[in-house]
Design a protein around this motif. Structure first.
Motif, PDB file in Angstrom:
ATOM      1  N   ARG A 220       0.833  -1.200   0.000  1.00 12.59           N
ATOM      2  CA  ARG A 220       0.000   0.000   0.000  1.00 12.59           C
ATOM      3  C   ARG A 220       0.870   1.252   0.000  1.00 12.59           C
ATOM      4  N   LYS A 221       1.951   1.237   0.799  1.00 13.31           N
ATOM      5  CA  LYS A 221       2.860   2.396   0.829  1.00 13.31           C
ATOM      6  C   LYS A 221       3.538   2.582  -0.530  1.00 13.31           C
ATOM      7  N   THR A 222       3.940   1.485  -1.121  1.00 13.01           N
ATOM      8  CA  THR A 222       4.621   1.565  -2.422  1.00 13.01           C
ATOM      9  C   THR A 222       3.693   2.136  -3.490  1.00 13.01           C
ATOM     10  N   ILE A 223       2.410   1.697  -3.486  1.00  9.46           N
ATOM     11  CA  ILE A 223       1.447   2.211  -4.460  1.00  9.46           C
ATOM     12  C   ILE A 223       1.230   3.698  -4.264  1.00  9.46           C
ATOM     13  N   SER A 224       1.207   4.152  -3.000  1.00 14.10           N
ATOM     14  CA  SER A 224       1.047   5.587  -2.736  1.00 14.10           C
ATOM     15  C   SER A 224       2.217   6.378  -3.334  1.00 14.10           C
ATOM     16  N   LEU A 226       4.019   5.429  -5.858  1.00 15.46           N
ATOM     17  CA  LEU A 226       3.897   5.365  -7.303  1.00 15.46           C
ATOM     18  C   LEU A 226       2.893   6.388  -7.829  1.00 15.46           C
ATOM     19  N   MET A 227       1.792   6.590  -7.106  1.00 18.67           N
ATOM     20  CA  MET A 227       0.792   7.573  -7.537  1.00 18.67           C
ATOM     21  C   MET A 227       1.356   8.989  -7.497  1.00 18.67           C
ATOM     22  N   GLN A 228       2.157   9.281  -6.499  1.00 17.95           N
ATOM     23  CA  GLN A 228       2.797  10.610  -6.437  1.00 17.95           C
ATOM     24  C   GLN A 228       3.752  10.791  -7.621  1.00 17.95           C
ATOM     25  N   SER A 229       4.478   9.729  -7.919  1.00 15.25           N
ATOM     26  CA  SER A 229       5.399   9.815  -9.058  1.00 15.25           C
ATOM     27  C   SER A 229       4.628   9.965 -10.367  1.00 15.25           C
ATOM     28  N   VAL A 234       2.883  13.063 -15.297  1.00 11.79           N
ATOM     29  CA  VAL A 234       1.843  13.625 -16.171  1.00 11.79           C
ATOM     30  C   VAL A 234       2.207  15.049 -16.579  1.00 11.79           C
ATOM     31  N   THR A 235       2.725  15.807 -15.636  1.00 11.52           N
ATOM     32  CA  THR A 235       3.134  17.190 -15.939  1.00 11.52           C
ATOM     33  C   THR A 235       4.237  17.213 -16.990  1.00 11.52           C
ATOM     34  N   LYS A 236       5.169  16.292 -16.846  1.00 10.44           N
ATOM     35  CA  LYS A 236       6.257  16.233 -17.819  1.00 10.44           C
ATOM     36  C   LYS A 236       5.768  15.750 -19.182  1.00 10.44           C
ATOM     37  N   SER A 237       4.787  14.830 -19.158  1.00 10.73           N
ATOM     38  CA  SER A 237       4.303  14.277 -20.425  1.00 10.73           C
ATOM     39  C   SER A 237       3.581  15.319 -21.268  1.00 10.73           C
TER      40      SER A 237
END
Length: 609
Positions: A220-224, A226-229, A234-237
């Motif tokens: 769960r921590k890892t997924i959180s 990943l969502m921040q990353s 998205v901004t860079k894309s």
């Protein structure tokens, strides 16, 4: 950076710890599975041994009964040859019985029996041994003396009978002990399996609380993270997307060019005024044009025919929108060769915003020629079918005319003449001459009966009322019975269908007519002793078989062109046409000197109650 390294180290240690406990749990489950398998295999081996022992012990009872039965049979057999056979059987049974008795106690490799260590079972065998020895001694004494006296034989037989019952009782106790011991082992295995199952469930519960639950928290921590990353990416894309749009335009032009190269060997490119930019070598060879002649407009280069040039010029001029146009055009080269081309006209945008077009072509001359040949063959086949239909129609009309002539001839020659005779005889009656009047009246009665029979015969050959009222089965039954009466022939009818089935009127009429024609042919030409009409129905197929034992005919005439003559050559033709009209099948088999068999098969589409 330092925090990131710490986080990575923490994640690594957490996963290493989880992996260690997970491997330990898997090892524990594997050990319990191996132990359970070893226990089961051990029990199976023991069970196999026990089942072998129980099986042999059970056979001991059967062998004792067999020995007694054979001894009794030996005394009652008068034949010496049979006695020798029985003695051989007794000797064989005694040998197996003794070996099995010894193997159950001391073990036997040959019989695959283990050594018995159970004191209780051994004590029962100790009680059983005297009875066994007495029975063995009695049998051996009978076998050793070839000409034993009746008194000695009866004495040994009594010993056998006295010890048999006690032997069977004790042997039953031993078999029950074997069975009880086997059940006890099975119960013991069940208890051990229950303990192993409880241990496995405990290990699974420990895995859930100490492995899977911590692992889910970590995931769960890892997924959180990943969502921040993802939000950052998205901004860079979006910044990259604007660059990709520009590249897509260039890529689109390259894809169009690849399409030309990969899918067309005949291609050309032209400017907005129609002048040629590029043309492939294969295209030039097809048009029989040299590169020095490329100054001409594309429409003039493609064909020398002025009408075709004007049409191509109009097509190229009007196709300046963003859509692809396909045309099949016939061109004429400078060598007067004619070709058919499948042309695709594709608008293209250049960087200068000036529009040009791309021409992709495929040589479809062979396809067009084949298409023309196909149309010609189709027209030819259509004309042949029409001619065949006209011929069939004319033959049907001729057949109908022949049928009318036959009916008219039957009425004129039969009914007409009898009516004329009836009239003359009525007019010649002289009431004053009583004797002749009585004779003429009697003659008139017979003539009237013949007249009625002739009318019935003529009307019967037309559509019978039973066909429309009751269906094909009653109509065929009526036809066979009436023809038998009228002709005196032995005509039989067999209906293997329990219920009366109705079909559409067209099918019933044609099936009736074909059957009638087949029966009439058998009556006229077969010279048979019997004619059998049988009906059966199976797998939605109605089958009517007309069989006779007549002289038969040469089946080679079936393939000949029908002739409309007085010999009835049109009969077989009309039978085939009628069955073909209702999508049925007609089979005619005939052997010279043995008879003819006509089979009508009709596939039922919609049955009518």
């Amino acid at each position: 950076m330092e925090n990131s390294n710490k986080q990575n180290a923490l994640d690594t240690s957490t996963f290493l710890r989880v992996r260690k406990w997970y491997l330990l749990a898997l090892a524990a489950i594997a050990i319990t599975i191996i132990l359970a398998n070893l226990l089961i295999q051990s029990h199976l081996n023991s069970q196999l041994s026990d089942s072998r022992v129980i099986n042999v012990a059970g056979f001991q009872r059967a062998f004792s009964q067999k020995l007694v039965k054979e001894i009794l049979l030996l005394n009652e057999t008068p034949s010496s040859q049979k006695k020798q056979h029985i003695l051989a059987e007794i000797e064989k049974t005694l040998e197996v019985w003794k070996a099995s008795h010894l193997g159950l106690q001391s073990g036997s490799i040959e019989l695959n029996l283990p050594k018995e260590n159970d004191s209780e079972i051994l004590s029962l065998f100790k009680i059983l041994d005297p009875h066994h020895k007495k029975m063995v001694g009695a049998v051996e004494k009978i076998l050793s003396q070839k000409n034993i006296s009746n008194s000695d034989f009866n004495s040994q037989k009594s010993i056998l009978l006295e010890n048999e019952r006690e032997f069977l009782r004790l042997m039953n106790d031993i078999v029950n002990k074997y069975d009880s011991r086997s059940n006890s082992k099975l119960q013991n295995l069940k208890h051990k399996e229950y303990w192993l199952l409880a241990l496995s469930l405990l290990i699974l519960l420990l895995e859930i609380f100490f492995i899977f639950k911590p692992l889910s928290v970590q995931i769960r921590k890892t997924i959180s993270n990943l969502m921040q990353s993802e939000s950052k990416s998205v901004t860079k894309s979006k910044k990259i997307e604007s660059l990709l749009i520009e590249k897509e335009k260039s890529l689109k032009e390259l894809q169009e060019l690849n399409f030309v190269i990969d899918n067309a060997a005949l291609f050309a490119s032209a400017r907005a005024d129609g002048s040629i930019v590029f043309i492939s070598k294969k295209f030039l060879n097809l048009l029989s044009v040299e590169r020095e002649q490329l100054s001409k407009p594309l429409s003039e280069l493609l064909t020398t025919d002025e009408g075709q040039q004007r049409y191509l010029k109009e097509v190229l001029k009007n196709n300046r929108k963003n859509n692809i146009r396909n045309e099949e055009i016939q061109i004429t080269t400078v060598n007067k060769d004619s070709f058919w081309l499948d042309i695709s006209i594709i608008p293209m945008h250049q960087a200068s915003k000036q529009q040009s077009i791309l021409i992709l072509c495929s040589d479809i001359t062979e396809r067009k020629q084949n298409q023309l040949k196909l149309e010609q063959l189709t027209q030819q086949n259509f004309e042949e079918r029409m001619n065949q239909k006209r011929l069939q129609a004319s033959q049907i009309v001729e057949g109908q005319e022949e049928e009318r002539k036959r009916i008219a001839k039957d009425i004129h020659d039969g009914i007409g003449q009898m009516l004329t005779a009836l009239r003359f005889n009525i007019e010649s009656i002289d009431i004053s001459n009583r004797e002749k009047t009585v004779e003429k009246i009697a003659y008139l009665k017979g003539l009237t009966a013949d007249l009625i029979k002739g009318v019935r015969t003529a009307t019967f050959n037309l559509t019978p009322p039973e066909l429309s009222d009751h269906g094909i089965f009653p109509a065929l039954h009526k036809m066979t019975s009436e023809l038998a009466k009228l002709t005196g022939k032995n005509i039989l009818f067999e209906n293997k269908i329990e219920e009366n089935m109705r079909f559409n009127s067209l099918a019933e009429t044609n099936i009736y007519r074909v059957t009638q024609e087949a029966v009439n042919n058998a009556i006229k030409y077969a010279e048979s002793n019997y004619i059998l009409v049988s009906i059966k129905f199976s797998n939605d197929i109605l089958s009517i078989i007309i069989d006779d034992d007549g002289k038969g005919f040469n089946t080679s005439i079936l393939g000949e062109v029908p002739k409309n003559n007085s010999d009835g050559g049109m009969g077989l033709f009309f039978m085939k046409e009628r069955i073909s009209y209702i999508n049925g099948r007609l089979f005619i088999n005939s052997i010279l000197g043995k008879g003819t068999k006509v089979t009508i098969n009709y596939k039922i589409q919609n049955k009518e109650d």
